[in-house]
Design a protein around this motif. Structure first.
Motif, PDB file in Angstrom:
ATOM      1  N   GLU A 151     -55.573 -16.385  -4.546  1.00  0.00           N
ATOM      2  CA  GLU A 151     -57.446 -16.800  -3.978  1.00  0.00           C
ATOM      3  C   GLU A 151     -58.034 -16.377  -2.428  1.00  0.00           C
ATOM      4  N   LEU A 152     -57.161 -15.172  -1.743  1.00  0.00           N
ATOM      5  CA  LEU A 152     -58.059 -15.019  -0.993  1.00  0.00           C
ATOM      6  C   LEU A 152     -58.512 -13.450  -0.997  1.00  0.00           C
ATOM      7  N   GLU A 153     -57.826 -12.900  -2.326  1.00  0.00           N
ATOM      8  CA  GLU A 153     -58.363 -11.598  -2.459  1.00  0.00           C
ATOM      9  C   GLU A 153     -60.013 -10.784  -2.984  1.00  0.00           C
ATOM     10  N   ARG A 154     -60.468 -10.314  -2.072  1.00  0.00           N
ATOM     11  CA  ARG A 154     -62.593 -10.944  -2.944  1.00  0.00           C
ATOM     12  C   ARG A 154     -62.491 -10.988  -4.111  1.00  0.00           C
ATOM     13  N   ASN A 155     -61.862 -10.608  -5.031  1.00  0.00           N
ATOM     14  CA  ASN A 155     -62.267 -10.755  -6.616  1.00  0.00           C
ATOM     15  C   ASN A 155     -61.765 -11.624  -7.496  1.00  0.00           C
ATOM     16  N   SER A 156     -60.922 -12.906  -6.365  1.00  0.00           N
ATOM     17  CA  SER A 156     -59.734 -14.236  -6.975  1.00  0.00           C
ATOM     18  C   SER A 156     -61.414 -14.765  -7.804  1.00  0.00           C
ATOM     19  N   SER A 157     -61.587 -15.803  -8.654  1.00  0.00           N
ATOM     20  CA  SER A 157     -62.655 -16.753  -8.608  1.00  0.00           C
ATOM     21  C   SER A 157     -62.750 -17.821  -7.840  1.00  0.00           C
ATOM     22  N   LEU A 158     -61.931 -17.619  -7.187  1.00  0.00           N
ATOM     23  CA  LEU A 158     -62.348 -18.802  -5.762  1.00  0.00           C
ATOM     24  C   LEU A 158     -63.031 -18.695  -4.921  1.00  0.00           C
ATOM     25  N   TRP A 159     -63.386 -16.865  -4.628  1.00  0.00           N
ATOM     26  CA  TRP A 159     -63.886 -15.707  -3.324  1.00  0.00           C
ATOM     27  C   TRP A 159     -65.918 -15.712  -3.771  1.00  0.00           C
ATOM     28  N   LEU A 160     -65.458 -16.597  -5.660  1.00  0.00           N
ATOM     29  CA  LEU A 160     -66.549 -15.741  -6.478  1.00  0.00           C
ATOM     30  C   LEU A 160     -67.486 -17.039  -6.509  1.00  0.00           C
ATOM     31  N   LYS A 161     -67.091 -18.223  -6.653  1.00  0.00           N
ATOM     32  CA  LYS A 161     -67.000 -19.641  -6.660  1.00  0.00           C
ATOM     33  C   LYS A 161     -67.951 -20.093  -4.949  1.00  0.00           C
ATOM     34  N   THR A 162     -67.327 -19.329  -3.958  1.00  0.00           N
ATOM     35  CA  THR A 162     -67.500 -19.387  -2.771  1.00  0.00           C
ATOM     36  C   THR A 162     -69.181 -18.359  -2.814  1.00  0.00           C
ATOM     37  N   ASN A 163     -69.350 -17.295  -2.855  1.00  0.00           N
ATOM     38  CA  ASN A 163     -70.349 -16.814  -2.719  1.00  0.00           C
ATOM     39  C   ASN A 163     -71.258 -17.011  -3.238  1.00  0.00           C
ATOM     40  N   THR A 164     -71.029 -17.854  -4.312  1.00  0.00           N
ATOM     41  CA  THR A 164     -71.569 -17.955  -5.414  1.00  0.00           C
ATOM     42  C   THR A 164     -72.335 -19.743  -4.871  1.00  0.00           C
ATOM     43  N   VAL A 165     -71.826 -20.362  -4.020  1.00  0.00           N
ATOM     44  CA  VAL A 165     -72.677 -21.924  -3.322  1.00  0.00           C
ATOM     45  C   VAL A 165     -73.001 -21.830  -2.046  1.00  0.00           C
ATOM     46  N   GLU A 166     -73.321 -20.335  -1.630  1.00  0.00           N
ATOM     47  CA  GLU A 166     -72.718 -20.726   0.171  1.00  0.00           C
ATOM     48  C   GLU A 166     -74.308 -21.103   0.536  1.00  0.00           C
ATOM     49  N   ASP A 167     -74.823 -21.207  -0.256  1.00  0.00           N
ATOM     50  CA  ASP A 167     -76.737 -21.700  -0.098  1.00  0.00           C
ATOM     51  C   ASP A 167     -76.799 -22.889  -0.237  1.00  0.00           C
ATOM     52  N   GLU A 168     -75.759 -23.809  -0.840  1.00  0.00           N
ATOM     53  CA  GLU A 168     -75.549 -24.871  -0.905  1.00  0.00           C
ATOM     54  C   GLU A 168     -75.142 -25.577   0.372  1.00  0.00           C
ATOM     55  N   LEU A 169     -74.070 -25.138   0.597  1.00  0.00           N
ATOM     56  CA  LEU A 169     -73.496 -25.632   1.697  1.00  0.00           C
ATOM     57  C   LEU A 169     -73.983 -26.417   3.177  1.00  0.00           C
ATOM     58  N   LEU A 170     -73.999 -27.760   3.688  1.00  0.00           N
ATOM     59  CA  LEU A 170     -74.619 -27.747   4.123  1.00  0.00           C
ATOM     60  C   LEU A 170     -73.923 -28.155   5.648  1.00  0.00           C
ATOM     61  N   ILE A 171     -72.828 -26.984   5.641  1.00  0.00           N
ATOM     62  CA  ILE A 171     -71.966 -27.003   7.203  1.00  0.00           C
ATOM     63  C   ILE A 171     -71.090 -26.011   7.068  1.00  0.00           C
ATOM     64  N   ASP A 172     -71.015 -24.863   8.301  1.00  0.00           N
ATOM     65  CA  ASP A 172     -70.376 -23.801   8.542  1.00  0.00           C
ATOM     66  C   ASP A 172     -69.383 -24.159   8.943  1.00  0.00           C
ATOM     67  N   ASP A 173     -68.634 -22.704   8.549  1.00  0.00           N
ATOM     68  CA  ASP A 173     -67.178 -22.656   9.046  1.00  0.00           C
ATOM     69  C   ASP A 173     -66.621 -21.369   9.561  1.00  0.00           C
ATOM     70  N   SER A 174     -66.122 -21.184  10.504  1.00  0.00           N
ATOM     71  CA  SER A 174     -65.932 -19.909  11.513  1.00  0.00           C
ATOM     72  C   SER A 174     -64.891 -19.103  10.549  1.00  0.00           C
ATOM     73  N   MET A 175     -64.161 -19.841  10.131  1.00  0.00           N
ATOM     74  CA  MET A 175     -63.021 -19.647  10.052  1.00  0.00           C
ATOM     75  C   MET A 175     -63.020 -19.524   8.794  1.00  0.00           C
ATOM     76  N   GLU A 176     -62.342 -17.848   7.866  1.00  0.00           N
ATOM     77  CA  GLU A 176     -62.473 -18.086   6.223  1.00  0.00           C
ATOM     78  C   GLU A 176     -61.943 -18.380   5.558  1.00  0.00           C
ATOM     79  N   GLU A 177     -60.501 -18.462   5.566  1.00  0.00           N
ATOM     80  CA  GLU A 177     -59.487 -19.049   4.973  1.00  0.00           C
ATOM     81  C   GLU A 177     -59.294 -20.710   4.983  1.00  0.00           C
ATOM     82  N   ARG A 178     -60.244 -21.043   5.565  1.00  0.00           N
ATOM     83  CA  ARG A 178     -60.416 -23.210   6.182  1.00  0.00           C
ATOM     84  C   ARG A 178     -61.519 -23.133   5.178  1.00  0.00           C
ATOM     85  N   LEU A 179     -62.526 -22.241   5.205  1.00  0.00           N
ATOM     86  CA  LEU A 179     -63.791 -22.169   4.620  1.00  0.00           C
ATOM     87  C   LEU A 179     -63.388 -22.145   2.517  1.00  0.00           C
TER      88      LEU A 179
END
Length: 357
Positions: A151-179
């Motif tokens: 799921e850490l790969e760029r073309n995974s479904s979780l990665w695509l979901k994260t890019n889709t909802v990025e503007d909806e997030l109310l809190i930031d996270d510096s670590m990509e894996e934790r995000l």
């Protein structure tokens, strides 16, 4: 002879005895160790010049437990405090304590909810259910899921979901894996509220049913806590209270959806006893969406329900009885509202003067 024995006795009286029968054996052995000495009980204690530190002299009104007058008592020394110094919990701190919430979790919720209010007021961003669930999953009180290696790969479904909802997030996270892990947690709860089955959630996100239910309980608690934190926060002016009330209502509706695992159109049905999200969806499929619709159910709809798996006459009778109780309770509460009575002694006399009081 007697004279020689007497001379020996007089000589022995002049010698001092250097042994003590009252000293235990272990003390005698310890005394032979270098650096160890025996101090008489009546000797004054050895005083040390200790410097006053935070460990020897508590300050700011705190007293060590060993200096309390008795167990369970509180007799603080005010020698280190100013006479006017007082300590009082803030409204936010008191509410956080009542919610059994981690202070760091409360800080994260408060920061994210303030951003939600500002987005609503300025109308420059969306405040979504996914953003609220991601905010709750970012707190230390929540147990987030871990992203798998695939799921850490760029073309995974979780990665695509994260890019889709990025503007909806109310809190930031510096670590990509934790995000990714927090987005995965919020995604799992979102699938649950969209009435996806446990089997589909497991096949999509590889999360077992036990992990789903455990995190659903945590999410419901954190959403309720977030609503209280939002209502307790007093940084916004009164003109923004309608926006705060709107967000609080959305959080409460989302909490109910998380609890029952359904969409918003089923909330009236799932609150009926013996009706879960699956039965509520079957009732909605027959155009039954409110408790009053259940009472008005005709014979043909009843027979259609009885033909479905999991429905029976006894279950329908129980559901009807529960709905009748709720409706009767509501009608009784409305009828008990007393209408103001017109009193004859309130009618003024003909020569009575009017008064402003």
């Amino acid at each position: 002879s007697y004279a020689s024995r007497r001379a020996d006795l007089e000589a022995s009286k002049d010698d001092d005895e250097e042994w003590d029968d009252e000293m235990p054996i272990w003390a005698s052995i310890a005394q032979s160790t270098e650096g160890v000495e025996i101090q008489p009980s009546n000797a004054p204690p050895h005083s040390r010049n200790q410097s006053t530190t935070a460990f020897t002299e508590p300050s700011l009104g705190f007293t060590s437990a060993t200096k309390l007058a008795h167990v369970g008592g509180w007799n603080p020394s005010n020698s280190n405090d100013h006479d006017s110094m007082e300590y009082e919990a803030t409204l936010m701190g008191e509410r956080i304590t009542q919610l059994y919430l981690d202070p760091l979790s409360a800080s994260i919720l408060r920061t994210g909810l303030r951003r939600a209010v500002r987005r609503k007021v300025r109308k420059n961003g969306d405040v979504t259910d996914f953003g609220m669930m991601h905010l709750a999953s970012s707190t230390p009180d929540f147990i987030p899921l871990w992203a798998k290696t695939s799921e850490l790969e760029r073309n995974s479904s979780l990665w695509l979901k994260t890019n889709t909802v990025e503007d909806e997030l109310l809190i930031d996270d510096s670590m990509e894996e934790r995000l990714l892990g927090k987005v995965k947690s919020a995604w799992m709860i979102e699938m649950w509220t969209q009435e996806d089955t446990l089997r589909s959630i497991e096949s999509e996100l590889d999360v077992s049913p036990g992990d789903v239910h455990h995190r659903v309980d945590l999410m419901g608690w954190l959403l309720a806590a977030g609503q209280q934190v939002l209502l307790t926060d007093d940084v916004f002016s009164e003109e923004h209270l309608p926006v705060i009330g709107e967000i609080a209502t959305e959080i409460d509706m989302l909490r109910q959806r998380v609890r029952h695992g359904c969409k918003s159109d089923l909330l009236q049905l799932v609150n009926i006893k013996h009706v879960g999200r699956a039965r509520a969806r079957e009732l909605a499929g027959l155009n039954i969406r409110t408790p009053k619709d259940v009472v008005r159910m005709n014979r043909s709809v009843r027979n259609t329900l009885l033909s479905k798996r999991g429905w029976g006459p006894l279950l329908l009778d129980k559901i009807h009885a529960e709905v009748d109780k709720v409706l009767h309770r509501q009608s009784t509460s409305h009828s008990n509202e007393r209408i103001p009575k017109i009193r004859d002694d309130d009618i003024p006399l003909s020569d009575e003067s009017s008064s402003d009081n």
